[in-house]
Design an enzyme around this catalytic site. Sequence first.
Site, PDB file in Angstrom:
ATOM      1  N   TYR A   6     -18.558   8.441   1.876  1.00 15.30           N
ATOM      2  CA  TYR A   6     -17.522   7.159   2.148  1.00 15.30           C
ATOM      3  C   TYR A   6     -18.240   5.608   1.582  1.00 15.30           C
ATOM      4  O   TYR A   6     -17.756   5.323   1.060  1.00 15.30           O
ATOM      5  CB  TYR A   6     -16.841   7.515   3.513  1.00 15.30           C
ATOM      6  CG  TYR A   6     -16.019   6.501   3.959  1.00 15.30           C
ATOM      7  CD1 TYR A   6     -14.995   6.798   3.407  1.00 15.30           C
ATOM      8  CD2 TYR A   6     -16.179   4.655   4.800  1.00 15.30           C
ATOM      9  CE1 TYR A   6     -13.351   6.322   3.393  1.00 15.30           C
ATOM     10  CE2 TYR A   6     -14.741   4.236   4.821  1.00 15.30           C
ATOM     11  CZ  TYR A   6     -13.723   4.881   3.933  1.00 15.30           C
ATOM     12  OH  TYR A   6     -12.949   4.157   4.191  1.00 15.30           O
ATOM     13  N   LYS A  46     -15.246  -1.992   4.443  1.00 13.31           N
ATOM     14  CA  LYS A  46     -14.597  -1.459   6.136  1.00 13.31           C
ATOM     15  C   LYS A  46     -14.901  -2.651   6.961  1.00 13.31           C
ATOM     16  O   LYS A  46     -14.390  -2.294   7.743  1.00 13.31           O
ATOM     17  CB  LYS A  46     -14.474   0.327   5.941  1.00 13.31           C
ATOM     18  CG  LYS A  46     -13.277   0.991   5.581  1.00 13.31           C
ATOM     19  CD  LYS A  46     -12.263  -0.198   5.194  1.00 13.31           C
ATOM     20  CE  LYS A  46     -11.324   1.900   5.115  1.00 13.31           C
ATOM     21  NZ  LYS A  46      -9.620   0.833   4.146  1.00 13.31           N
ATOM     22  N   THR A  69      -4.065  11.357   2.282  1.00 10.82           N
ATOM     23  CA  THR A  69      -3.018  10.617   1.254  1.00 10.82           C
ATOM     24  C   THR A  69      -3.874  11.248  -0.188  1.00 10.82           C
ATOM     25  O   THR A  69      -4.837  11.347  -0.241  1.00 10.82           O
ATOM     26  CB  THR A  69      -3.271   9.755   1.495  1.00 10.82           C
ATOM     27  OG1 THR A  69      -4.421   9.381   1.698  1.00 10.82           O
ATOM     28  CG2 THR A  69      -2.762   9.184   3.189  1.00 10.82           C
ATOM     29  N   LEU A  70      -3.352  10.271  -1.163  1.00 12.42           N
ATOM     30  CA  LEU A  70      -3.832   9.963  -2.825  1.00 12.42           C
ATOM     31  C   LEU A  70      -5.054   9.416  -2.538  1.00 12.42           C
ATOM     32  O   LEU A  70      -5.711  10.470  -3.125  1.00 12.42           O
ATOM     33  CB  LEU A  70      -3.068   9.256  -3.462  1.00 12.42           C
ATOM     34  CG  LEU A  70      -3.290   8.744  -5.049  1.00 12.42           C
ATOM     35  CD1 LEU A  70      -2.260  10.642  -5.750  1.00 12.42           C
ATOM     36  CD2 LEU A  70      -1.936   7.766  -5.387  1.00 12.42           C
ATOM     37  N   ALA A  71      -5.579   8.421  -1.508  1.00 13.37           N
ATOM     38  CA  ALA A  71      -6.568   7.633  -1.959  1.00 13.37           C
ATOM     39  C   ALA A  71      -7.396   8.413  -0.939  1.00 13.37           C
ATOM     40  O   ALA A  71      -8.990   9.000  -1.454  1.00 13.37           O
ATOM     41  CB  ALA A  71      -6.318   6.522  -0.749  1.00 13.37           C
ATOM     42  N   ALA A  98     -12.434   1.652  -4.278  1.00 18.48           N
ATOM     43  CA  ALA A  98     -13.535   2.192  -4.990  1.00 18.48           C
ATOM     44  C   ALA A  98     -13.606   3.304  -5.590  1.00 18.48           C
ATOM     45  O   ALA A  98     -12.612   4.386  -5.819  1.00 18.48           O
ATOM     46  CB  ALA A  98     -14.505   2.588  -3.582  1.00 18.48           C
ATOM     47  N   VAL A 126      -3.888  -6.992  -5.501  1.00 17.06           N
ATOM     48  CA  VAL A 126      -4.262  -7.896  -4.494  1.00 17.06           C
ATOM     49  C   VAL A 126      -5.754  -8.486  -5.141  1.00 17.06           C
ATOM     50  O   VAL A 126      -6.846  -9.398  -4.655  1.00 17.06           O
ATOM     51  CB  VAL A 126      -4.854  -6.787  -3.449  1.00 17.06           C
ATOM     52  CG1 VAL A 126      -3.363  -6.482  -2.520  1.00 17.06           C
ATOM     53  CG2 VAL A 126      -5.789  -5.745  -3.530  1.00 17.06           C
ATOM     54  N   SER A 174       1.480   8.290   1.771  1.00 15.42           N
ATOM     55  CA  SER A 174       0.775   7.126   2.430  1.00 15.42           C
ATOM     56  C   SER A 174       1.224   6.868   3.080  1.00 15.42           C
ATOM     57  O   SER A 174       1.793   6.830   4.210  1.00 15.42           O
ATOM     58  CB  SER A 174       1.447   5.607   0.944  1.00 15.42           C
ATOM     59  OG  SER A 174       1.224   6.127   0.320  1.00 15.42           O
ATOM     60  N   ILE A 175       0.149   6.577   4.138  1.00 14.24           N
ATOM     61  CA  ILE A 175       0.365   5.532   5.547  1.00 14.24           C
ATOM     62  C   ILE A 175       0.770   4.726   6.121  1.00 14.24           C
ATOM     63  O   ILE A 175       1.542   4.642   6.569  1.00 14.24           O
ATOM     64  CB  ILE A 175      -1.512   5.677   5.797  1.00 14.24           C
ATOM     65  CG1 ILE A 175      -2.314   6.503   6.473  1.00 14.24           C
ATOM     66  CG2 ILE A 175      -0.944   4.565   6.698  1.00 14.24           C
ATOM     67  CD1 ILE A 175      -3.777   6.634   6.265  1.00 14.24           C
ATOM     68  N   GLY A 219       0.671  -0.876  -0.203  1.00 13.79           N
ATOM     69  CA  GLY A 219      -0.594  -0.122  -0.094  1.00 13.79           C
ATOM     70  C   GLY A 219       0.680   1.781  -0.052  1.00 13.79           C
ATOM     71  O   GLY A 219       0.390   2.645   0.121  1.00 13.79           O
TER      72      GLY A 219
HETATM   73  N1  LIG Z   1      -6.063   8.685   4.221  1.00 10.76           N
HETATM   74  C1  LIG Z   1      -6.960   8.500   5.384  1.00 10.76           C
HETATM   75  O1  LIG Z   1      -7.429   9.426   5.792  1.00 10.76           O
HETATM   76  C2  LIG Z   1      -7.664   7.146   5.661  1.00 10.76           C
HETATM   77  C3  LIG Z   1      -8.432   6.872   7.388  1.00 10.76           C
HETATM   78  C4  LIG Z   1      -8.375   5.494   7.600  1.00 10.76           C
HETATM   79  C5  LIG Z   1      -8.285   4.921   6.756  1.00 10.76           C
HETATM   80  N2  LIG Z   1      -7.474   4.873   5.238  1.00 10.76           N
HETATM   81  C6  LIG Z   1      -6.940   3.450   4.841  1.00 10.76           C
HETATM   82  O2  LIG Z   1      -5.517   3.416   5.340  1.00 10.76           O
HETATM   83  C7  LIG Z   1      -5.786   2.983   3.786  1.00 10.76           C
HETATM   84  C8  LIG Z   1      -4.649   3.170   3.276  1.00 10.76           C
HETATM   85  O3  LIG Z   1      -4.054   4.908   2.025  1.00 10.76           O
HETATM   86  P1  LIG Z   1      -4.032   6.060   2.225  1.00 10.76           P
HETATM   87  O4  LIG Z   1      -4.861   7.507   2.372  1.00 10.76           O
HETATM   88  O5  LIG Z   1      -2.400   6.112   2.839  1.00 10.76           O
HETATM   89  O6  LIG Z   1      -3.746   6.236   0.954  1.00 10.76           O
HETATM   90  P2  LIG Z   1      -2.938   5.479  -0.641  1.00 10.76           P
HETATM   91  O7  LIG Z   1      -3.278   6.158  -1.567  1.00 10.76           O
HETATM   92  O8  LIG Z   1      -1.310   6.898  -0.291  1.00 10.76           O
HETATM   93  O9  LIG Z   1      -2.843   4.174   0.152  1.00 10.76           O
HETATM   94  C9  LIG Z   1      -3.966   3.211  -1.043  1.00 10.76           C
HETATM   95  C10 LIG Z   1      -2.458   1.782  -1.353  1.00 10.76           C
HETATM   96  O10 LIG Z   1      -3.721   1.124  -2.412  1.00 10.76           O
HETATM   97  C11 LIG Z   1      -3.174   0.369  -2.900  1.00 10.76           C
HETATM   98  N3  LIG Z   1      -3.295  -0.043  -3.936  1.00 10.76           N
HETATM   99  C12 LIG Z   1      -5.249   0.051  -4.449  1.00 10.76           C
HETATM  100  N4  LIG Z   1      -6.096  -0.620  -5.308  1.00 10.76           N
HETATM  101  C13 LIG Z   1      -4.545  -1.822  -5.361  1.00 10.76           C
HETATM  102  C14 LIG Z   1      -4.988  -2.874  -5.536  1.00 10.76           C
HETATM  103  N5  LIG Z   1      -5.851  -3.882  -6.643  1.00 10.76           N
HETATM  104  N6  LIG Z   1      -3.653  -3.921  -5.306  1.00 10.76           N
HETATM  105  C15 LIG Z   1      -2.803  -3.416  -4.848  1.00 10.76           C
HETATM  106  N7  LIG Z   1      -2.364  -2.457  -3.665  1.00 10.76           N
HETATM  107  C16 LIG Z   1      -4.159  -1.532  -4.384  1.00 10.76           C
HETATM  108  C17 LIG Z   1      -2.819   1.612  -3.826  1.00 10.76           C
HETATM  109  O11 LIG Z   1      -1.638   1.655  -4.435  1.00 10.76           O
HETATM  110  C18 LIG Z   1      -2.304   2.532  -2.792  1.00 10.76           C
HETATM  111  O12 LIG Z   1      -0.561   2.716  -2.991  1.00 10.76           O
HETATM  112  C19 LIG Z   1      -6.228   2.380   3.222  1.00 10.76           C
HETATM  113  O13 LIG Z   1      -6.728   1.058   3.435  1.00 10.76           O
HETATM  114  C20 LIG Z   1      -8.050   3.359   3.353  1.00 10.76           C
HETATM  115  O14 LIG Z   1      -9.359   3.012   3.146  1.00 10.76           O
HETATM  116  C21 LIG Z   1      -6.862   6.090   4.459  1.00 10.76           C
END
Ligand SMILES: NC(=O)c1ccc[n+]([C@@H]2O[C@H](COP(=O)([O-])OP(=O)(O)OC[C@H]3O[C@@H](n4cnc5c(N)ncnc54)[C@H](O)[C@@H]3O)[C@@H](O)[C@H]2O)c1
Length: 259
Positions: A159, A166, A197-199, A97, A66, A20-21, A14
């Site tokens: 969301y 989730k 982040t990007l997501a 999504a 994945v 990225s987190i 990820g």
């Molecule tokens: N940013 C927030 O506010 C926040 C809050 C709560 C939870 N999260 C969760 O943290 C996690 C990481 O997200 P983030 O915010 O760091 O953003 P991010 O965009 O940096 O990371 C998301 C990652 O998912 C990967 N990904 C997406 N589809 C994929 C696939 N088919 N196969 C492999 N990898 C795939 C992307 O390449 C990316 O590296 C996610 O589960 C997100 O839901 C984020």
Amino acid sequence: MTKRFEGKRGLITGVANRRSIAWAIAKRLSEEGAQLAFTYQGERIEKNVRDLADSVSSPLVTACDVRVDEDVERVVREAGEAFDGQLDILVHSVAFAAAEDLEGRFTDTPRDRFWLALDVSAYSLVALARASEPLMDAAGGGSILTMTYLGGERAVPHYNVMGVAKSALDSSVQYLAWELGQKNIRVNAISAGPVRTLAARSIAGFPTMEAIVEERSPLHRPIEADDVGGGAAYLLSEDARNVTGTTLYVDGGYHAMGM
Ligand SMILES: NC(=O)c1ccc[n+]([C@@H]2O[C@H](COP(=O)([O-])OP(=O)(O)OC[C@H]3O[C@@H](n4cnc5c(N)ncnc54)[C@H](O)[C@@H]3O)[C@@H](O)[C@H]2O)c1
């Protein structure tokens, strides 16, 4: 800094870029002595991930979508080869999504995109945990961490289908924790408040979510990816050896509020 992860080997999924987190978690684990392998999705982000992985002397950077069973099995096999057949840590930080499903009405989510969100964001934890189980068993146990969000427990406008994913992820954490506990493998989640982040940028109204959390949470301050890195290091370390099947909220306390 104490080196809680000296001699520990981890697989990090990820990382897309330095925001990225997963990268904040990886940095922290590496600072505390862990050796880390990384996966990336797609050539577009490969260079980013390779550069970041090089900065922590990673022995393995490999592609993984994945949704593809063969990819999941291959990356875990490659991690096993890089780490002498053992793995201590798995970080699952992957979600997706379709953008239109994070903008429109949840009621209108079509069947194929509902399953796409659940496949990438929830089932992938089960697939990665299953593939990692023998390597963690060989290591005498292990620790798995995933990233969730309050939108899986309560309705958070925009969301939408990601909240349903989730919810499935949270439940998967509990079932995996129950079964893998027999092999001393712990499975936990962090529920993060909004982190830029990007997501996060693909969620319509994300700035509103950020503003509301900052205004109404007990600590009234933004959530940084590094805050999540600190919580992750705790859950993944021996300090949490009796903690499994749980969710740690890194959200400034927002989840505790009624309004
Ligand atoms: N940013 C927030 O506010 C926040 C809050 C709560 C939870 N999260 C969760 O943290 C996690 C990481 O997200 P983030 O915010 O760091 O953003 P991010 O965009 O940096 O990371 C998301 C990652 O998912 C990967 N990904 C997406 N589809 C994929 C696939 N088919 N196969 C492999 N990898 C795939 C992307 O390449 C990316 O590296 C996610 O589960 C997100 O839901 C984020």
